[in-house]
Enzyme design. Structure first.
Site, PDB file in Angstrom:
ATOM      1  CG  HIS A  85      -3.869 -15.213  17.554  1.00 18.85           C
ATOM      2  ND1 HIS A  85      -2.703 -15.787  17.097  1.00 18.85           N
ATOM      3  CD2 HIS A  85      -4.869 -15.982  17.062  1.00 18.85           C
ATOM      4  CE1 HIS A  85      -3.001 -16.844  16.360  1.00 18.85           C
ATOM      5  NE2 HIS A  85      -4.299 -16.993  16.324  1.00 18.85           N
ATOM      6  CG  ASP A 115       0.349 -15.306  18.255  1.00 17.69           C
ATOM      7  OD1 ASP A 115      -0.445 -14.929  19.135  1.00 17.69           O
ATOM      8  OD2 ASP A 115      -0.020 -15.845  17.195  1.00 17.69           O
ATOM      9  N   GLY A 190      -9.410 -21.258  14.085  1.00 16.73           N
ATOM     10  CA  GLY A 190      -9.696 -22.292  15.083  1.00 16.73           C
ATOM     11  C   GLY A 190      -8.565 -23.280  15.245  1.00 16.73           C
ATOM     12  CG  ASN A 191      -6.490 -25.785  12.257  1.00 19.82           C
ATOM     13  OD1 ASN A 191      -7.016 -25.727  11.149  1.00 19.82           O
ATOM     14  ND2 ASN A 191      -6.361 -26.928  12.926  1.00 19.82           N
ATOM     15  CB  SER A 192      -4.484 -20.244  16.128  1.00 14.00           C
ATOM     16  OG  SER A 192      -3.958 -19.597  15.006  1.00 14.00           O
ATOM     17  CG  LEU A 247      20.434 -11.220  16.340  1.00 17.14           C
ATOM     18  CD1 LEU A 247      20.964 -12.543  15.824  1.00 17.14           C
ATOM     19  CD2 LEU A 247      21.458 -10.549  17.243  1.00 17.14           C
ATOM     20  N   GLY A 248      18.243  -8.116  13.598  1.00 21.81           N
ATOM     21  CA  GLY A 248      18.062  -7.427  12.336  1.00 21.81           C
ATOM     22  C   GLY A 248      18.674  -8.142  11.156  1.00 21.81           C
ATOM     23  CB  VAL A 249      20.660 -10.666  10.318  1.00 17.91           C
ATOM     24  CG1 VAL A 249      20.797 -11.504  11.564  1.00 17.91           C
ATOM     25  CG2 VAL A 249      21.243 -11.395   9.126  1.00 17.91           C
TER      26      VAL A 249
END
Length: 341
Positions: A85, A115, A190-192, A247-249
């Protein structure tokens, strides 16, 4: 090519809270967003400035047409990790270095689901940061380095608040950010893409997002574990894309107290905290409160062991699972699907 992977889309998050990515510092950021750790002893407080000074040359500011974020040099040859992003649809960016110089960089590849993005600077002598594969322990002191709101080379300090977190609402907005490090070290726009580091100067995570004050949160930020980020970067460098198994868990650490409350005969395993109703884990019969002790032939005595067992797992691959339900030992097979954006 067999891929190295520590990250899998385990469960889609429920849209409960607005989450702000600590991305560009131009005010346009909006809602989106493991086993026993080997922890180095923290140096005396007087030594922390020296630790930060050694690490800062490996943390860069990423300037794009829309604003700025941060990045971490993770490999020789000018390779830099940042968040997807931060760069968006840009293919050329500029890096501001700790010594005040600037250098062009190219976006090699990026993945919106995880991301993460890999940049290649035109300067190849940038020093890679020391990386720590083991997850930090809750309560361990950490520092966040980056360029919040355009304040270059800024440092904030805090502790690890938890591990194995997911960002609330990320799945509903196209991302599935899970297995994250939570910290109370201040993270701002800005940290990302910057570094979350331990007190010995090793990077433990890539800063990604925070809960803004309007949600009622106070200092709740998130970072992608650096081992996860590097494995994803390897996929991006190899193939230009990342295929995530779903996996859905959702799993979390199992404590002796929780094991006793569930009537389990062991506290070695990972606790199933939630199961997506229409996911592969539900189809395999797993339920909240189950304790997974083995996955894909590997013992999963710890959260790190569970995540490690997911390395190299591809969508459609049948995975044997052993688990406890109370005192009953059971087994099943789960077939992960491909994560969708």
């Amino acid at each position: 090519m067999e891929r190295r992977r520590r990250h899998a889309t385990i469960i889609g998050s429920v849209a409960l809270l607005a989450v702000t990515v600590g991305c560009t510092a131009d005010g346009d950021a909006t809602a989106t967003p493991a086993g026993q750790s080997t922890v180095s002893a923290a140096p005396a407080a007087a030594g922390l400035p020296q630790v930060v000074a050694r690490l800062q040359p490996s943390v860069v500011t990423v300037r794009t047409g829309q604003g700025l974020g941060s990045g971490v040099v993770f490999r020789d040859g000018g390779l830099v990790l940042t968040n997807e992003h931060v760069v968006g649809d840009q293919r050329e960016v500029e890096l501001a270095l700790a010594d005040g110089t600037r250098v062009p960089a190219r976006v090699v590849a990026a993945d919106a689901v995880t991301d993460l993005a890999v940049l290649r600077a035109e300067r190849t002598d940038l020093p890679p940061a020391p990386l720590r594969a083991e997850l930090p322990a809750p309560g361990e002191p950490v520092v966040a380095l980056g360029s919040p709101l355009g304040f270059l080379n800024s440092v904030t300090a805090g502790i690890v608040s938890g591990v194995g977190r997911e960002i609330p609402g990320s799945a509903s907005q196209g991302n599935a950010l899970v297995d994250l490090i939570q910290t109370d070290a201040a993270i701002s726009p800005g940290n990302s893409g910057g570094a979350l580091a331990d007190y010995s100067g090793r990077v433990v995570g890539i800063n990604d997002a925070y809960l803004p004050p309007q949600t009622g949160a106070v200092s709740i930020g998130f970072a992608i574990p650096v081992a996860t980020a590097v494995d994803i970067a390897d996929d991006l460098l190899d193939d230009g894309k990342v295929t995530q198994p779903y996996l859905g868990v959702a799993v979390t650490r199992l404590t002796a107290e929780i094991a006793r409350s569930l009537g389990a005969a062991t506290d070695r395993g990972v606790l199933v905290r939630a199961v997506a109703g229409d996911g592969p884990a539900a189809a395999a019969g797993l339920r909240p409160g189950d304790i997974i002790t083995g996955l894909a032939g590997d013992r999963t005595e710890t959260l790190e062991g569970f995540l490690g067992a997911l390395r190299g797992v591809e969508p459609g691959q049948r995975l044997p699972v052993t688990y406890l339900r109370g005192s009953d030992r059971r087994s099943t097979t789960v077939t992960p699907t491909a994560a969708t954006r």
